[in-house]
Design an enzyme around this catalytic site. Structure first.
Site, mmCIF file in Angstrom:
data_model
loop_
_atom_site.group_PDB
_atom_site.id
_atom_site.type_symbol
_atom_site.label_atom_id
_atom_site.label_comp_id
_atom_site.label_asym_id
_atom_site.label_seq_id
_atom_site.Cartn_x
_atom_site.Cartn_y
_atom_site.Cartn_z
ATOM 1 N N GLY A 77 0.811 -1.211 0.000
ATOM 2 C CA GLY A 77 0.000 0.000 0.000
ATOM 3 C C GLY A 77 0.849 1.267 0.000
ATOM 4 O O GLY A 77 0.544 2.228 -0.704
ATOM 5 N N HIS A 207 -1.947 -7.707 2.336
ATOM 6 C CA HIS A 207 -2.068 -8.246 3.698
ATOM 7 C C HIS A 207 -3.276 -7.746 4.484
ATOM 8 O O HIS A 207 -3.450 -8.113 5.645
ATOM 9 C CB HIS A 207 -0.771 -8.008 4.485
ATOM 10 C CG HIS A 207 -0.503 -6.587 4.879
ATOM 11 N ND1 HIS A 207 -0.539 -6.178 6.193
ATOM 12 C CD2 HIS A 207 -0.184 -5.490 4.162
ATOM 13 C CE1 HIS A 207 -0.229 -4.887 6.260
ATOM 14 N NE2 HIS A 207 -0.013 -4.450 5.041
ATOM 15 N N CYS A 330 0.501 2.059 12.714
ATOM 16 C CA CYS A 330 1.716 2.762 12.344
ATOM 17 C C CYS A 330 2.010 3.887 13.311
ATOM 18 O O CYS A 330 3.111 4.425 13.345
ATOM 19 C CB CYS A 330 1.582 3.300 10.932
ATOM 20 S SG CYS A 330 0.812 2.112 9.852
HETATM 21 N N1 PLP Z 1 -3.157 3.039 3.456
HETATM 22 C C1 PLP Z 1 -3.983 2.635 4.437
HETATM 23 C C2 PLP Z 1 -5.353 3.205 4.540
HETATM 24 C C3 PLP Z 1 -3.543 1.676 5.367
HETATM 25 O O1 PLP Z 1 -4.366 1.289 6.352
HETATM 26 C C4 PLP Z 1 -2.229 1.162 5.251
HETATM 27 C C5 PLP Z 1 -1.708 0.191 6.246
HETATM 28 O O2 PLP Z 1 -2.057 0.228 7.416
HETATM 29 C C6 PLP Z 1 -1.410 1.603 4.188
HETATM 30 C C7 PLP Z 1 -1.921 2.546 3.315
HETATM 31 C C8 PLP Z 1 -0.031 1.075 3.994
HETATM 32 O O3 PLP Z 1 -0.070 -0.213 3.436
HETATM 33 P P1 PLP Z 1 1.184 -1.203 3.525
HETATM 34 O O4 PLP Z 1 1.254 -1.669 4.930
HETATM 35 O O5 PLP Z 1 0.856 -2.316 2.588
HETATM 36 O O6 PLP Z 1 2.379 -0.453 3.084
#
Ligand code: PLP
Length: 393
Positions: A77, A207, A330
């Site tokens: 993402g 994931h 995060c």
């Molecule tokens: N965007 C959103 C809305 C998310 O919830 C997340 C992950 O928590 C991401 C982007 C980032 O995705 P990735 O963990 O695959 O880098």
């Protein structure tokens, strides 16, 4: 390495990540063992890897109502969001340097926008209401002659609110402005149709729907030009260089296909689990739900419980065998309350008591009962120790 036994653990943090589905694992295994050829090589052994990517691309495209040529595989993402926003901003810099997004995006989007601001772009952050829905009128009013991109997430990762993507897409198309949506939390959980929603770019991560970690998709509508982030061997038609994560791509596609096929049944099941959670949790004094009451992701339940520190709640739940989260995964490690809850106008001290319980296909009724037994006890325990709890004054 000694492994801990988590067999009795209640995992209720599916918005952070999910367990790989058996279907996805089965689909992946041959590409981790037998068919390990580099998809770019010429010999027949590598055709198997190449064919697997091509089938995965067709499967992902079918789920999104896209064309296979519009599907770019990425590392997840974060990369898809970066690629869409930076790629579109750079490719259109001669036209204009104004971008529009919202205050509640994931940091993969917000920090990318901040970086672009340092590089001379200007960004408007459109506010949301108390339920986390973007103010579409404010978004429309933010458009300038030099606006080249609008990016609004499909569903929020902390409170689950689903945004009016089709309405924004129609508006952006009518103005000739590119429209990106971060569908990382939405994909596999709510229906997506890139054509009906007038989306130009859309990010997905494997994931979040029982696929593998470290693999994602950027849907890029035919005819839309973006500047690639990565230079190299020219894979993914030059749009994303780097040897493909073959097993990951196969697993993502298998999980997405499975989630789409199960979506209707799973949505009803998750909604009924969340209803039961709400009934129990909202009996706790000074607890309330956050996000939109109905227009929300089916398995994501988010609350604020006043006079409690979210971090303490999560740690105590963990000691009782439950994984949940406070704010976004995060942002753990930071002491600031969630930017999403603050943007929704929830006071600082209340936002500190946020709790996100996110359910997935492996959660059961018994999980909910365990949460409803343990959580009120944890809240009562923490409040007994709290200097701010009115009962202690
Ligand atoms: N965007 C959103 C809305 C998310 O919830 C997340 C992950 O928590 C991401 C982007 C980032 O995705 P990735 O963990 O695959 O880098």
């Amino acid at each position: 390495m000694e492994k801990k036994d988590f067999s009795a653990y209640v995992y209720a943090d599916n918005a952070a990540t999910t367990r790989l589905s058996e279907t996805a694992l089965e689909a992946m295994l041959p590409y981790l063992t037998t068919y390990y050829g580099n998809p770019s090589s010429l010999y027949s052994f590598s055709h198997e890897s190449r064919k697997a990517i091509s089938n995965a691309r067709a499967d992902v495209a079918a789920v999104l109502n896209a064309d296979p040529a519009e599907i770019i595989f990425t590392s997840g993402g974060t990369e898809s969001d970066n690629m869409a926003v930076v790629g579109a901003a750079k490719a259109n810099a001669a036209k204009g340097k104004h971008l529009i997004t919202t205050t509640i995006e994931h940091h993969a989007l917000l920090h990318t926008m901040k970086q672009l601001e340092k590089e001379g772009y200007s960004v408007t952050y459109v506010p949301v209401d108390g339920e986390g829905t973007v103010d579409v009128e404010a978004l429309k009013a933010a458009v300038r002659p030099d606006t080249t991109l609008i990016s609004v997430m499909m569903a929020n990762n902390e409170v689950g609110t689903i945004q009016p993507i089709a309405e924004i897409g129609e508006f952006a198309r009518s103005k000739g402005i590119l429209f990106h949506t971060d569908a990382v939390q939405a994909a596999g959980h709510i229906p997506i149709d890139v054509k009906a929603m007038n989306v130009d770019m859309l990010s997905i991560s494997g994931h979040k729907f029982h696929g593998p970690k470290g693999v994602g998709v950027l849907y890029l509508r035919k005819g839309v030009r973006i500047t690639p982030l990565l230079q190299g061997g020219g894979q993914e038609r030059g749009r994303r260089s780097g040897t493909e994560n073959v097993a990951g791509i196969v697993g993502l596609a298998a999980a997405l296909k499975e989630a789409s096929a199960e979506m209707e049944k799973e949505t009803a099941r998750l909604k009924s689990l969340v209803k039961r959670l709400d009934e129990g949790i909202l009996q706790i004094p000074y607890a309330r739900k956050t996000g939109h009451p109905t227009n929300r992701l089916p398995g994501l339940a988010s609350y604020v419980i006043e006079y409690i520190e979210g971090e303490s709640m999560v740690l105590h739940l963990d000691m009782r065998g439950i994984a949940a989260s406070t704010g976004s995964a995060c942002s753990t490690g930071s002491l600031d309350p969630s930017h999403v809850l603050m943007a929704m106008g929830i006071p600082h001290e209340v936002a500190h008591g946020s709790l996100r319980i996110s359910l997935g296909k492996y959660n059961t009724d018994a999980d909910i009962e365990k949460i409803l037994t343990e959580l009120p006890e944890v809240v009562a325990l923490l409040r007994r120790m709290s200097p701010v709890w009115p009962g202690n004054k």
